[in-house]
Structures are given as C-alpha cells and as structure tokens.
Design a protein around this motif. Structure first.
Motif, PDB file in Angstrom:
ATOM      1  N   ALA A  54      -2.298   5.709  -7.557  1.00  0.00           N
ATOM      2  CA  ALA A  54      -1.479   6.299  -6.495  1.00  0.00           C
ATOM      3  C   ALA A  54      -2.209   6.306  -5.157  1.00  0.00           C
ATOM      4  CB  ALA A  54      -1.061   7.717  -6.879  1.00  0.00           C
ATOM      5  N   ASP A  55      -3.525   6.508  -5.196  1.00  0.00           N
ATOM      6  CA  ASP A  55      -4.294   6.565  -3.953  1.00  0.00           C
ATOM      7  C   ASP A  55      -4.538   5.184  -3.353  1.00  0.00           C
ATOM      8  OD1 ASP A  55      -4.454   9.307  -4.094  1.00  0.00           O
ATOM      9  OD2 ASP A  55      -6.378   9.305  -5.154  1.00  0.00           O
ATOM     10  N   CYS A  56      -4.495   4.159  -4.192  1.00  0.00           N
ATOM     11  CA  CYS A  56      -4.763   2.808  -3.679  1.00  0.00           C
ATOM     12  C   CYS A  56      -4.006   1.771  -4.507  1.00  0.00           C
ATOM     13  CB  CYS A  56      -6.263   2.513  -3.693  1.00  0.00           C
ATOM     14  SG  CYS A  56      -6.703   1.036  -2.738  1.00  0.00           S
ATOM     15  N   PRO A  57      -2.687   1.707  -4.335  1.00  0.00           N
ATOM     16  CA  PRO A  57      -1.906   0.719  -5.099  1.00  0.00           C
ATOM     17  C   PRO A  57      -2.301  -0.718  -4.785  1.00  0.00           C
ATOM     18  CG  PRO A  57      -0.560   1.778  -3.407  1.00  0.00           C
ATOM     19  CD  PRO A  57      -1.838   2.546  -3.477  1.00  0.00           C
ATOM     20  N   ARG A  58      -2.968  -0.928  -3.655  1.00  0.00           N
ATOM     21  CA  ARG A  58      -3.427  -2.281  -3.325  1.00  0.00           C
ATOM     22  C   ARG A  58      -4.392  -2.805  -4.392  1.00  0.00           C
ATOM     23  NH1 ARG A  58      -6.296  -4.066   2.422  1.00  0.00           N
ATOM     24  NH2 ARG A  58      -6.941  -6.176   1.799  1.00  0.00           N
ATOM     25  N   ASP A  59      -5.222  -1.910  -4.940  1.00  0.00           N
ATOM     26  CA  ASP A  59      -6.153  -2.331  -5.988  1.00  0.00           C
ATOM     27  C   ASP A  59      -5.397  -2.820  -7.220  1.00  0.00           C
ATOM     28  OD1 ASP A  59      -8.283  -1.722  -4.395  1.00  0.00           O
ATOM     29  OD2 ASP A  59      -8.754   0.188  -5.369  1.00  0.00           O
ATOM     30  N   GLN A  78       0.809  -1.223   0.000  1.00  0.00           N
ATOM     31  CA  GLN A  78       0.000   0.000   0.000  1.00  0.00           C
ATOM     32  C   GLN A  78       0.843   1.275   0.000  1.00  0.00           C
ATOM     33  OE1 GLN A  78      -4.069  -1.233   2.278  1.00  0.00           O
ATOM     34  NE2 GLN A  78      -2.275  -1.076   3.581  1.00  0.00           N
ATOM     35  N   ASP A  79       2.153   1.124   0.017  1.00  0.00           N
ATOM     36  CA  ASP A  79       3.053   2.279   0.037  1.00  0.00           C
ATOM     37  C   ASP A  79       3.401   2.667  -1.404  1.00  0.00           C
ATOM     38  OD1 ASP A  79       5.034   4.157   0.331  1.00  0.00           O
ATOM     39  OD2 ASP A  79       6.234   2.987   1.750  1.00  0.00           O
ATOM     40  N   TRP A  80       2.795   3.730  -1.895  1.00  0.00           N
ATOM     41  CA  TRP A  80       2.988   4.136  -3.285  1.00  0.00           C
ATOM     42  C   TRP A  80       4.445   4.482  -3.586  1.00  0.00           C
ATOM     43  CZ3 TRP A  80       1.444   3.520  -7.859  1.00  0.00           C
ATOM     44  CH2 TRP A  80       1.745   4.420  -8.891  1.00  0.00           C
ATOM     45  N   SER A  81       5.168   5.002  -2.601  1.00  0.00           N
ATOM     46  CA  SER A  81       6.559   5.386  -2.829  1.00  0.00           C
ATOM     47  C   SER A  81       7.416   4.170  -3.186  1.00  0.00           C
ATOM     48  CB  SER A  81       7.129   6.091  -1.596  1.00  0.00           C
ATOM     49  OG  SER A  81       7.196   5.206  -0.482  1.00  0.00           O
ATOM     50  N   ARG A  82       7.063   3.004  -2.671  1.00  0.00           N
ATOM     51  CA  ARG A  82       7.823   1.793  -3.001  1.00  0.00           C
ATOM     52  C   ARG A  82       7.615   1.410  -4.469  1.00  0.00           C
ATOM     53  NH1 ARG A  82      10.061  -1.400   0.937  1.00  0.00           N
ATOM     54  NH2 ARG A  82       9.744  -0.724   3.089  1.00  0.00           N
ATOM     55  N   TRP A  83       6.411   1.583  -4.967  1.00  0.00           N
ATOM     56  CA  TRP A  83       6.148   1.303  -6.376  1.00  0.00           C
ATOM     57  C   TRP A  83       6.952   2.256  -7.261  1.00  0.00           C
ATOM     58  CZ3 TRP A  83       2.863  -2.646  -8.046  1.00  0.00           C
ATOM     59  CH2 TRP A  83       2.109  -3.273  -7.047  1.00  0.00           C
ATOM     60  N   GLN A  84       7.006   3.517  -6.845  1.00  0.00           N
ATOM     61  CA  GLN A  84       7.772   4.499  -7.615  1.00  0.00           C
ATOM     62  C   GLN A  84       9.261   4.175  -7.595  1.00  0.00           C
ATOM     63  OE1 GLN A  84       6.105   7.970  -5.440  1.00  0.00           O
ATOM     64  NE2 GLN A  84       5.577   8.773  -7.475  1.00  0.00           N
ATOM     65  N   ALA A  85       9.770   3.821  -6.417  1.00  0.00           N
ATOM     66  CA  ALA A  85      11.196   3.518  -6.287  1.00  0.00           C
ATOM     67  C   ALA A  85      11.585   2.292  -7.102  1.00  0.00           C
ATOM     68  CB  ALA A  85      11.542   3.295  -4.812  1.00  0.00           C
ATOM     69  N   ALA A  86      10.643   1.358  -7.250  1.00  0.00           N
ATOM     70  CA  ALA A  86      10.923   0.141  -8.018  1.00  0.00           C
ATOM     71  C   ALA A  86      10.809   0.371  -9.518  1.00  0.00           C
ATOM     72  CB  ALA A  86       9.974  -0.971  -7.592  1.00  0.00           C
ATOM     73  N   GLY A  87      10.338   1.568  -9.904  1.00  0.00           N
ATOM     74  CA  GLY A  87      10.189   1.862 -11.324  1.00  0.00           C
ATOM     75  C   GLY A  87       9.051   1.105 -11.975  1.00  0.00           C
ATOM     76  N   ALA A  88       8.043   0.762 -11.182  1.00  0.00           N
ATOM     77  CA  ALA A  88       6.909   0.007 -11.721  1.00  0.00           C
ATOM     78  C   ALA A  88       6.120   0.854 -12.717  1.00  0.00           C
ATOM     79  CB  ALA A  88       5.990  -0.433 -10.580  1.00  0.00           C
TER      80      ALA A  88
END
Length: 265
Positions: free
Chosen positions: A149-154, A131-141
């Motif tokens: 961005a509001d709900c990466p879990r979805d 659920q941490d959007w910053s982790r998705w960004q850091a991984a370059g997803a």
C-alpha cells in the motif's frame, strides 16, 4: 553432500585437472566462439528473421572485451534446411574468463507472456497512476495491502514489469542505468531488443512469481531445501553476466544486416 552432488564435484575436478595438465595453447591460437542460443522461427514467431532465414544462432567469445568488459557476441541468421554439416563435438576454448561464460546445454520450452514496461519507462502521468494505491483497490487487484500500500510501484516492477529471465523481445530490465536508448550506427534508427541473456530466470524473493507454473514448487523449495544436485532451478544455463545481471542484445528494425549492439543491465 548427496551422491549426485559428489559425482558432479568429481567430474568437474577431473575436467579441471585435465585442462591444467594439458599444454598451454600458442599465443596466437584462435579462440572458438561458444554457442549461447539457437532459436527457431517455428518456436518463436517474434523473431522476424531476414529473407528466408528461420534460425537464429547466437555465439559469444568467452573473454571480457573492452570497453565494457563483457563477452563479444555474434549473430547468425540461417536457414535450418541448409544446416547439414553439424559438429558432433563443438570446439571448446582452453579457458574462459569466468565460469559463467560457459553455458550449460539446455533444451528450451518457449512460452508467450505478457509484461509491462519498467516503471522507469513510464510517462509521468502513467507513473502517477501506478503509484496511486486507490486505483489498485478500485481495480480489485489481488495485492497484499500490508506490503504494497505504501509503494505499489514496487509491486508493479517486481510482478508485472519487464519479466526476468531469458527472453526474445520484451521490455528492457533497467536497473544498472536509467533508460538508455540504443541507436543504429548505420541509419540512426532506434534499435529494439532482440534477446535477453539472463543470469537468472527469477530472483529468490517475490520475483519467484515469474517462475513457470510447473516450476513454482521448485522455485519456492530452493530457498528452504537448497539446490538439487548443485543445480539452481532459476539458473538452468549456469550463465552469469556482469554482477549476475542481464545482457540484452539490440538490433536495427530497419535492417538485420546492420551491426547489432548489446547492453548489460
């Protein structure tokens, strides 16, 4: 309506008329079980059959059975080399509880995929990471920030977790209930998923990303041009269980001879 769809409609109407004109079966007439899946070890090494078996046959009764109002299933592990007396025309039931209980014959093209647990199966720590959007960004997803961005879990649940469709093994598609482990009635070992019988291979929304590469065009075109000849590309078997749900069959990992169970999700 296209000529192909007209032909399908006429054929189905003729078959229904033939059934209605036939004499009803006696009250004690046995109901033949219907073949649902036939899987070979050579195609699906994940099967792990008992002994020298290399073939799994899954059948069900096309009537709702208590207490959960779903078809009763039966599993048969066999040696393909010993299957010699093959019926040219398998028996058909006089009627079924639902049209979705009468599978359309299909040829399978199994492929191995990578999927992840449903977010309901994740540990609290792992769920926080998802659920941490910053982790998705850091991984370059490659994820659309305007939508997720509001709900990466979805995004995780739709595109990465518990692949939809018919599958051997894999993670449970929770949704109707929270995670609900199944335990063997003989040895109390936690059971594992054997086969998911799915109403649809993918849904009509973002879940179309799970469609096989060669069927991506059909998956996206179905929403705009309709189905070809009455056939939904995401429902080749025409099977429907529950409210377009999934039936997942579980087996005991300690002994295939122990009774199996199933769950609608």
């Amino acid at each position: 309506m296209t000529p192909e769809e007209e032909a399908i409609k006429e054929r189905n109407a003729a078959r229904l008329t033939e059934r209605l004109d036939a004499d009803p079966p006696p009250a004690d007439c046995p109901v033949p079980m219907l073949p649902v899946a036939q899987l070979y070890l050579r195609d699906i090494p994940l099967l792990q059959p008992p002994g020298q078996a290399d073939l799994l046959q899954v059948l069900w009764c096309p009537y709702d059975h208590d207490p959960h109002h779903k078809p009763a299933t039966a599993l048969f592990w066999r040696s393909a080399a010993e299957v010699v007396d093959i019926l040219a025309t398998p028996p058909e039931p006089y009627e079924v509880n639902d049209d979705g209980y009468l599978p359309e014959p299909c040829v399978l093209a199994p492929e191995a995929i990578t999927e992840y647990p449903n977010s309901l199966d994740l540990s609290p720590q792992m769920l926080l990471m998802v659920q941490d959007w910053s982790r998705w960004q850091a991984a370059g997803a490659d994820v659309d920030s305007s939508e997720h961005a509001d709900c990466p879990r979805d995004f995780y649940d739709v595109h990465l977790a518990d692949a939809p469709g018919w599958k051997v093994g894999g993670w449970p598609p929770w949704g109707r209930t929270d995670p609900n482990p199944r335990y063997c009635t003989v040895c109390d070992v936690q059971m594992v998923p054997l086969l998911t019988i799915a109403s649809y291979e993918w849904d009509g929304g973002e879940g179309r990303s799970w469609a096989p590469h060669e069927e991506q065009a059909a998956a996206y075109a179905a929403n705009t041009t309709g189905h070809c000849c009455g056939q939904d590309p995401s429902q080749p078997t025409k099977v429907e269980v529950g409210s377009t749900d999934n039936m997942q069959i579980y087996v005991c990992p300690a002994s295939p001879g122990h009774p199996h169970t199933d769950l609608i999700q």
